[in-house]
Design an enzyme around this catalytic site. Structure first.
Site, PDB file in Angstrom:
ATOM      1  N   CYS A 186      60.092  40.947  24.865  1.00 36.21           N
ATOM      2  CA  CYS A 186      60.854  42.170  24.556  1.00 36.21           C
ATOM      3  C   CYS A 186      60.260  43.373  25.295  1.00 36.21           C
ATOM      4  O   CYS A 186      59.170  43.840  24.951  1.00 36.21           O
ATOM      5  CB  CYS A 186      60.858  42.399  23.047  1.00 36.21           C
ATOM      6  SG  CYS A 186      61.516  43.986  22.526  1.00 36.21           S
TER       7      CYS A 186
ATOM      8  N   CYS B   7      59.682  46.524  23.214  1.00 36.53           N
ATOM      9  CA  CYS B   7      58.517  46.342  22.335  1.00 36.53           C
ATOM     10  C   CYS B   7      57.234  46.756  23.049  1.00 36.53           C
ATOM     11  O   CYS B   7      56.317  47.316  22.429  1.00 36.53           O
ATOM     12  CB  CYS B   7      58.400  44.882  21.889  1.00 36.53           C
ATOM     13  SG  CYS B   7      59.775  44.273  20.891  1.00 36.53           S
TER      14      CYS B   7
END
Length: 325
Positions: free
Chosen positions: A80, A83
């Site tokens: 991700c 993230c």
């Protein structure tokens, strides 16, 4: 993905936060005093403020811990990209906020069940757990100013509604080291504490309550005064109760929060500690809204009466966390 749910309004009543400024000031004063005493009792290292959590340790590391300090959960994954932008910011803020919250990092690839339980549709997703209650904070990458605003609201709500003032952080503590031994509170409170005991012995419950409150107004962390106040207030509540009627009301109205609270008080005074705790935990499961909150708060007060280190309190805290979550 755009950030959403940045405001905590609707989850908790933030209109009450303004009234929390005095409580917050006292909490910060206690924190500063503890720091001035070399870290105080129960100090943790800065490294302990950011932890990796999995499904096996979730109850211990998040639910149980949330009864002492707000736990912010960062749901992330290695693949991700947002993230990778958000997680370092949250980790830095966890250290900067100096024990006011703990950051729990959960890898969704390795913990699919937790992702499903929280109903997460995309990551990064950030939640908080306070006193066993899960609160959605935001989803997606967010500006640091927005994150700070949300964390400030979280900290204020935790202090005002739940009495969670956070952890004492010792910057010199080694990661994983044992907490320092608690120090006795400073201050000439012996006379006030003795006056409270004498008032209890004389049956002057109102006088005992006031004496303990006088100590706590200057020293909010005074353990003896907190325990004494909880005991005196419990005795004051049951002083004029009709035990037979209280028991009847509780039996006739199992879903009535007030009736179960009154019966739990009698249970505890009669020495039936586990019955009192079990009654209120069952009522938490059956109720919602203000009633549920009232039951939870009374249970926390009864924990103070028995003592935080009592095995029955430790077990009941776990059961309460499960009921709330």
């Amino acid at each position: 993905m755009q950030p959403r749910n940045m405001s905590m309004s609707g989850v908790v009543d933030l209109a009450a936060v303004k009234a929390a400024q005095e409580a917050k000031a006292k909490a910060e004063q206690a924190r500063a005093e503890a720091a001035g005493e070399g870290g105080g009792g129960g100090a943790v290292s800065p490294a302990s403020l950011v932890i990796d959590v999995d499904e096996a340790g979730f109850e211990r590391d998040v639910l149980q811990r949330s009864t002492e300090v707000p736990v912010v959960i960062d749901f992330w994954a290695e693949w991700c990209e947002p993230c990778k932008q958000l997680s370092p910011v949250l980790e830095r803020l966890a250290v900067e906020y100096n024990g006011r919250f703990v950051l729990a990092k959960i890898d969704v690839d390795a913990n699919q069940m937790l992702m499903q339980q929280f109903g997460i549709q995309g990551i990064p997703a950030v939640f908080a757990v306070v006193a066993g209650q899960a609160l959605p904070l935001f989803q997606g990458a967010a500006a640091e100013a927005q994150i700070r605003e949300t964390l400030d609201q979280l900290v204020q709500v935790a202090e005002q509604r739940f009495g969670l003032t956070g952890l004492t952080v010792d910057p010199d503590a080694e990661p994983g080291s044992a907490p320092a031994a608690p120090e006795m509170p400073a201050g000439p409170y012996d006379a006030l504490l003795e006056a409270a005991v004498q008032a209890l012995d004389a049956g002057d419950l109102g006088g005992a309550v006031q004496a303990y409150k006088n100590v706590l107004s200057d020293d909010p962390g005074n353990t003896e005064a907190k325990l004494g106040l909880a005991q005196a207030e419990l005795l004051q509540r049951v002083q004029n109760a009709d035990p037979q009627q209280v028991r009847k009301d509780a039996a006739d109205r199992p879903g009535d929060a007030a009736a179960q609270i009154a019966a739990a008080d009698l249970d505890l005074v009669g020495g039936h500690v586990e019955d009192a705790f079990g009654r209120l935990i069952d009522t938490v499961r059956r109720t919602a809204g203000d009633d549920r909150d009232a039951v939870r708060l009374r249970l926390l007060e009864l924990f103070e009466v028995v003592g935080a280190d009592d095995p029955r309190v430790i077990a009941a805290r776990r059961a309460l966390a499960r009921a709330l979550f």
